[in-house]
Enzyme design. Sequence first.
Site, PDB file in Angstrom:
ATOM      1  N   LEU A  38      -5.171  16.215  -1.896  1.00 11.01           N
ATOM      2  CA  LEU A  38      -6.048  15.156  -1.413  1.00 11.01           C
ATOM      3  C   LEU A  38      -5.911  13.921  -2.304  1.00 11.01           C
ATOM      4  CD1 LEU A  38      -9.240  17.332  -0.754  1.00 11.01           C
ATOM      5  CD2 LEU A  38      -7.545  16.573   0.937  1.00 11.01           C
ATOM      6  N   GLY A  39      -6.435  12.799  -1.839  1.00 13.32           N
ATOM      7  CA  GLY A  39      -6.484  11.608  -2.679  1.00 13.32           C
ATOM      8  C   GLY A  39      -5.588  10.467  -2.257  1.00 13.32           C
ATOM      9  N   GLY A  40      -4.634  10.720  -1.365  1.00  9.99           N
ATOM     10  CA  GLY A  40      -3.785   9.653  -0.883  1.00  9.99           C
ATOM     11  C   GLY A  40      -2.905   9.027  -1.952  1.00  9.99           C
ATOM     12  N   GLY A 146      -3.768   4.645   5.392  1.00 11.81           N
ATOM     13  CA  GLY A 146      -3.253   3.927   4.236  1.00 11.81           C
ATOM     14  C   GLY A 146      -1.972   3.154   4.461  1.00 11.81           C
ATOM     15  N   SER A 147      -1.172   3.069   3.399  1.00 13.62           N
ATOM     16  CA  SER A 147       0.040   2.261   3.421  1.00 13.62           C
ATOM     17  C   SER A 147       1.146   2.942   2.632  1.00 13.62           C
ATOM     18  CB  SER A 147      -0.245   0.880   2.811  1.00 13.62           C
ATOM     19  OG  SER A 147      -0.643   1.018   1.442  1.00 13.62           O
ATOM     20  N   GLY A 183       6.746 -10.166  -8.256  1.00 14.82           N
ATOM     21  CA  GLY A 183       5.864 -10.413  -9.401  1.00 14.82           C
ATOM     22  C   GLY A 183       4.405 -10.196  -9.082  1.00 14.82           C
ATOM     23  N   ILE A 186       1.699  -4.383  -8.832  1.00 19.05           N
ATOM     24  CA  ILE A 186       2.388  -3.124  -9.099  1.00 19.05           C
ATOM     25  C   ILE A 186       3.605  -3.337  -9.981  1.00 19.05           C
ATOM     26  CG2 ILE A 186       3.594  -1.169  -8.031  1.00 19.05           C
ATOM     27  CD1 ILE A 186       1.812  -1.648  -5.528  1.00 19.05           C
ATOM     28  N   MET A 320      -5.150  -4.895   0.206  1.00 18.98           N
ATOM     29  CA  MET A 320      -4.886  -3.461   0.102  1.00 18.98           C
ATOM     30  C   MET A 320      -5.363  -2.968  -1.262  1.00 18.98           C
ATOM     31  SD  MET A 320      -1.222  -2.968   1.993  1.00 18.98           S
ATOM     32  CE  MET A 320      -1.073  -3.160   3.773  1.00 18.98           C
ATOM     33  N   HIS A 446     -24.059  -9.041 -28.795  1.00 18.60           N
ATOM     34  CA  HIS A 446     -23.088  -9.590 -29.738  1.00 18.60           C
ATOM     35  C   HIS A 446     -22.711  -8.530 -30.763  1.00 18.60           C
ATOM     36  CE1 HIS A 446     -21.121 -12.427 -32.444  1.00 18.60           C
ATOM     37  NE2 HIS A 446     -21.805 -11.879 -33.433  1.00 18.60           N
TER      38      HIS A 446
END
EC number: 1.8.1.4
Length: 468
Positions: A38-40, A146-147, A183, A186, A320, A446
């Site tokens: 699981l998790g894609g 997803g992608s 650039g 990812i 995305m 601080h």
Amino acid sequence: MSKYDVAVIGSGPGGYVAAIRCAQLGMKTAIIEKYSTLGGTCLNVGCIPSKALLDSSHHYDDAVRHFEEHGIEIPGDVKINLEKMMERKSAVVSQTIDGIGFLMKKNKIDVYEGIGSFKDATHITIDKTEGDSETIEAKNTIIATGSKPASLPFIEIDKERIITSTEALKLKEIPKHMIVIGGGVIGLELGQVYKRLGAEVSVVEYLDRIIPTMDSALSKELTKVLKKQGVKFYTSHKVGGVERKGDEVVITAEDKKGKSVEFKGDYCLVSVGRKPYTDGLNADAAGVKIDDRGRVEVNEHLQTSVKNIYAIGDVVKGTMLAHKAEEEGTFVAETIAGQKPHIDYNLIPGVVYTWPEVAAVGKTEEQLKEEGIKYKEGKFPMRALGRSRASGDIDGFVKILADEKTDEVLGVHMVGARVADLIAEAVTAMEFRASAEDISRMSHAHPTYAEAVKEAALAATDNRPLHI
């Protein structure tokens, strides 16, 4: 045949969060995942493993370049055990995946392993890896498929020397020269990982700057810092060819003057974005429309052309991002339950997990100019903070853009240590439509990096920062 109130196709951050929220709201829920875990993408070959490698490589970089100035002496040379580093990364991924499995059981969500495809608008066939299939019935379905990494039409990804982020997360050797095409987020994150470990890294970008969708000031600062770390940048370069010759990869490109340029390296990371993934969904059978960019068409309620089928995350329009998908998953679950949720897409933060980190929310300066909105700017450098000097993380700044008349905060842009966490303060403030003065009058502990936010707000209010 098993019957459900909601079936979710895809178990990435959007899918599994949608399933959990549906279950919390009393709906009988199923989740369908084509892979055995699981998790894609995010959990398996994206967010989580990349952050694990970023942290490991950061520790190594600190040991080599900064420990001595802190009075820490290591006898002998500091060595990299890449295999061990990858083992740790895999362990982090496994722990996270196991956590998702636990949440499915806790919320009594039925998990199906296989490719989910529409038989019609209320029936989904699940083709399992072992060859058999099963059909379930669902009153409502959420598409969360997803992608996958995008490429250029002339590039052949061989997954050995010409690679995507998926392969870059499991290399068995440190490249001598990694050429990164793109650039964006990812490419820069993985490029920095291997630069720290000793690779030469060259980034080839088609546009005139890196992270081009973010505020140009962030791009300029990150370029400066990464150049200082040894990363080479070739912006305004159009890649025309990528060819593998044995263990060498040759990239040909044109610079902004039309001159041909050649790059040679032992690895080429193709990082030109991602594209929606709907393979095997059989959307036509349910009447679900896909646009010309491969995205599932949805309305403002994330409802597809079929009223009981919704879509979320990378497979629909918009950025995305895992957290955008999560918000949409919750939104759809609550919509199905008859609630009235909302998402402000302007307040979805964007983050680059290099070091220093980059984070932003709201409008960029370029967008405000384009929209003709009059604004004022407050900016404060990280190097002016005691906390930054104490940790040695002096690069970067916080910039706040506020409405010239009302002082409402319109955008916040940061480069610096831990700004990925710090941006949540800006999101919270903007969710409640705070003014720059509101932020400037809040007490900030601080010494912290967060003081830069207060100081930038003071600068935006009436140009009165206290520490510069």
